[in-house]
Motif scaffolding. Structure first.
Motif, PDB file in Angstrom:
ATOM      1  N   ASN A   3       0.812  -1.208   0.000  1.00 42.01           N
ATOM      2  CA  ASN A   3       0.000   0.000   0.000  1.00 42.01           C
ATOM      3  C   ASN A   3       0.844   1.257   0.000  1.00 42.01           C
ATOM      4  O   ASN A   3       0.403   2.288  -0.457  1.00 42.01           O
ATOM      5  N   ASN A   4       2.039   1.192   0.531  1.00 47.18           N
ATOM      6  CA  ASN A   4       2.911   2.366   0.600  1.00 47.18           C
ATOM      7  C   ASN A   4       3.942   2.414  -0.515  1.00 47.18           C
ATOM      8  O   ASN A   4       4.699   3.373  -0.598  1.00 47.18           O
ATOM      9  N   GLN A   5       4.005   1.388  -1.341  1.00 44.22           N
ATOM     10  CA  GLN A   5       4.999   1.318  -2.413  1.00 44.22           C
ATOM     11  C   GLN A   5       4.877   2.529  -3.330  1.00 44.22           C
ATOM     12  O   GLN A   5       3.832   2.751  -3.934  1.00 44.22           O
ATOM     13  N   VAL A  74      27.208  -7.815  -1.352  1.00 41.78           N
ATOM     14  CA  VAL A  74      27.462  -7.252  -0.017  1.00 41.78           C
ATOM     15  C   VAL A  74      26.219  -6.593   0.591  1.00 41.78           C
ATOM     16  O   VAL A  74      26.317  -5.859   1.580  1.00 41.78           O
ATOM     17  N   ASN A  75      25.052  -6.847  -0.019  1.00 41.93           N
ATOM     18  CA  ASN A  75      23.784  -6.282   0.465  1.00 41.93           C
ATOM     19  C   ASN A  75      23.827  -4.760   0.603  1.00 41.93           C
ATOM     20  O   ASN A  75      23.277  -4.193   1.554  1.00 41.93           O
ATOM     21  N   ALA A  76      24.463  -4.118  -0.358  1.00 39.98           N
ATOM     22  CA  ALA A  76      24.526  -2.655  -0.344  1.00 39.98           C
ATOM     23  C   ALA A  76      23.239  -2.041  -0.871  1.00 39.98           C
ATOM     24  O   ALA A  76      22.962  -0.875  -0.621  1.00 39.98           O
ATOM     25  N   ILE A  77      22.452  -2.817  -1.609  1.00 41.12           N
ATOM     26  CA  ILE A  77      21.197  -2.319  -2.178  1.00 41.12           C
ATOM     27  C   ILE A  77      20.046  -2.952  -1.414  1.00 41.12           C
ATOM     28  O   ILE A  77      19.959  -4.178  -1.308  1.00 41.12           O
ATOM     29  N   THR A  78      19.177  -2.090  -0.905  1.00 38.82           N
ATOM     30  CA  THR A  78      18.035  -2.578  -0.137  1.00 38.82           C
ATOM     31  C   THR A  78      16.769  -1.833  -0.554  1.00 38.82           C
ATOM     32  O   THR A  78      16.838  -0.769  -1.150  1.00 38.82           O
ATOM     33  N   LYS A  79      15.662  -2.426  -0.194  1.00 37.32           N
ATOM     34  CA  LYS A  79      14.352  -1.819  -0.477  1.00 37.32           C
ATOM     35  C   LYS A  79      13.767  -1.377   0.859  1.00 37.32           C
ATOM     36  O   LYS A  79      13.614  -2.179   1.772  1.00 37.32           O
ATOM     37  N   ARG A  80      13.449  -0.089   0.954  1.00 38.71           N
ATOM     38  CA  ARG A  80      12.904   0.436   2.204  1.00 38.71           C
ATOM     39  C   ARG A  80      11.488  -0.100   2.427  1.00 38.71           C
ATOM     40  O   ARG A  80      10.653  -0.038   1.532  1.00 38.71           O
ATOM     41  N   MET A  81      11.237  -0.604   3.604  1.00 36.48           N
ATOM     42  CA  MET A  81       9.923  -1.181   3.922  1.00 36.48           C
ATOM     43  C   MET A  81       8.837  -0.104   3.955  1.00 36.48           C
ATOM     44  O   MET A  81       7.705  -0.346   3.564  1.00 36.48           O
ATOM     45  N   GLU A  82       9.164   1.097   4.395  1.00 34.24           N
ATOM     46  CA  GLU A  82       8.127   2.117   4.591  1.00 34.24           C
ATOM     47  C   GLU A  82       7.573   2.701   3.297  1.00 34.24           C
ATOM     48  O   GLU A  82       6.445   3.171   3.258  1.00 34.24           O
ATOM     49  N   ASP A  83       8.359   2.678   2.202  1.00 35.39           N
ATOM     50  CA  ASP A  83       7.861   3.285   0.963  1.00 35.39           C
ATOM     51  C   ASP A  83       8.301   2.533  -0.300  1.00 35.39           C
ATOM     52  O   ASP A  83       7.947   2.933  -1.400  1.00 35.39           O
ATOM     53  N   GLY A  84       9.063   1.468  -0.149  1.00 35.66           N
ATOM     54  CA  GLY A  84       9.470   0.669  -1.292  1.00 35.66           C
ATOM     55  C   GLY A  84      10.580   1.270  -2.141  1.00 35.66           C
ATOM     56  O   GLY A  84      10.914   0.743  -3.204  1.00 35.66           O
ATOM     57  N   VAL A  85      11.173   2.366  -1.690  1.00 40.52           N
ATOM     58  CA  VAL A  85      12.252   2.990  -2.453  1.00 40.52           C
ATOM     59  C   VAL A  85      13.508   2.114  -2.319  1.00 40.52           C
ATOM     60  O   VAL A  85      13.865   1.702  -1.215  1.00 40.52           O
ATOM     61  N   VAL A  86      14.141   1.841  -3.460  1.00 40.91           N
ATOM     62  CA  VAL A  86      15.357   1.032  -3.483  1.00 40.91           C
ATOM     63  C   VAL A  86      16.551   1.977  -3.351  1.00 40.91           C
ATOM     64  O   VAL A  86      16.685   2.926  -4.129  1.00 40.91           O
ATOM     65  N   VAL A  87      17.390   1.728  -2.359  1.00 37.69           N
ATOM     66  CA  VAL A  87      18.510   2.623  -2.069  1.00 37.69           C
ATOM     67  C   VAL A  87      19.839   1.859  -2.054  1.00 37.69           C
ATOM     68  O   VAL A  87      19.870   0.646  -1.845  1.00 37.69           O
ATOM     69  N   VAL A  88      20.915   2.611  -2.274  1.00 33.57           N
ATOM     70  CA  VAL A  88      22.267   2.045  -2.255  1.00 33.57           C
ATOM     71  C   VAL A  88      23.006   2.608  -1.045  1.00 33.57           C
ATOM     72  O   VAL A  88      23.033   3.825  -0.838  1.00 33.57           O
ATOM     73  N   ASP A  89      23.594   1.734  -0.249  1.00 31.13           N
ATOM     74  CA  ASP A  89      24.448   2.151   0.864  1.00 31.13           C
ATOM     75  C   ASP A  89      25.874   2.220   0.324  1.00 31.13           C
ATOM     76  O   ASP A  89      26.526   1.186   0.146  1.00 31.13           O
ATOM     77  N   GLN A  90      26.323   3.428   0.047  1.00 32.70           N
ATOM     78  CA  GLN A  90      27.651   3.622  -0.554  1.00 32.70           C
ATOM     79  C   GLN A  90      28.770   3.075   0.336  1.00 32.70           C
ATOM     80  O   GLN A  90      29.804   2.659  -0.181  1.00 32.70           O
ATOM     81  N   SER A  91      28.558   3.041   1.641  1.00 31.71           N
ATOM     82  CA  SER A  91      29.621   2.550   2.536  1.00 31.71           C
ATOM     83  C   SER A  91      29.818   1.041   2.406  1.00 31.71           C
ATOM     84  O   SER A  91      30.880   0.513   2.732  1.00 31.71           O
TER      85      SER A  91
END
Length: 176
Positions: A3-5, A74-91
């Motif tokens: 619903n929040n995607q 290395v699981n640097a890319i994840t999908k945010r549960m609250e809005d479904g936005v896919v983000v990259v953790d540069q670290s």
């Protein structure tokens, strides 16, 4: 989360190829020459016996089950549960580029530091309730960003209006 995607929708009937979305994205993300999180593509099509070009701004589609995240070692890319936005953790990113090969839209880009980066729907704006820079800059209002229900409602309304125009045309042509 469905619903929040947040999803990205382009009304190709409204895109004029002005590329304001590309410029707004580069400026909002402070991107140097090279990486582009959004690229307007051009496709030649034939519709109603006429050839013309359609334009389609392409960026990360923030897929429901993102292949880029699945292949990241290395699981640097994840999908945010609250809005479904896919983000990259540069670290965490090691710059292996496997995500680039996995993405069907070519969304991940190689940054000047050799690590992957991509559209995050202007997350800093999104959390404040504002639209991403590309949608704000779109003078044709071709770019829509919203929840899946919001976008589906928009598309249904657009289709209903299109059908009303066609029915009106048919009535005009065939009425006495």
């Amino acid at each position: 989360m469905k619903n929040n995607q947040k999803i990205f929708y382009v009304d190709t009937d409204r895109c004029m190829n002005c590329r304001a979305c590309e410029v707004a994205c580069k400026m909002e993300q402070n991107l140097p020459a090279g990486p582009r999180y959004l690229v307007v593509t051009e496709t030649e099509v034939t519709r109603e016996d006429r050839d013309h070009c359609e334009f389609f701004p392409m960026n990360c589609m923030h897929c429901g089950n993102p292949p880029c995240a699945k292949v990241c070692p290395v699981n640097a890319i994840t999908k945010r549960m609250e809005d479904g936005v896919v983000v990259v953790d540069q670290s965490k990113c090691i710059g292996c580029r496997v995500c680039l090969w996995a993405c069907p839209f070519g969304a991940p880009q190689v940054g000047i530091n050799g690590k992957m980066e991509k559209c995050n729907l202007c997350l800093h704006s999104l959390v404040e309730g504002a639209l991403p820079a590309c949608a704000r800059a779109c003078c044709g209002e071709a770019i829509k960003v919203g929840t899946m229900e919001e976008i589906i409602a928009y598309v249904r309304e657009k289709y209903a209006q299109s059908c009303q125009k066609k029915l009106s045309y048919i009535r005009d042509v065939f009425s006495d």
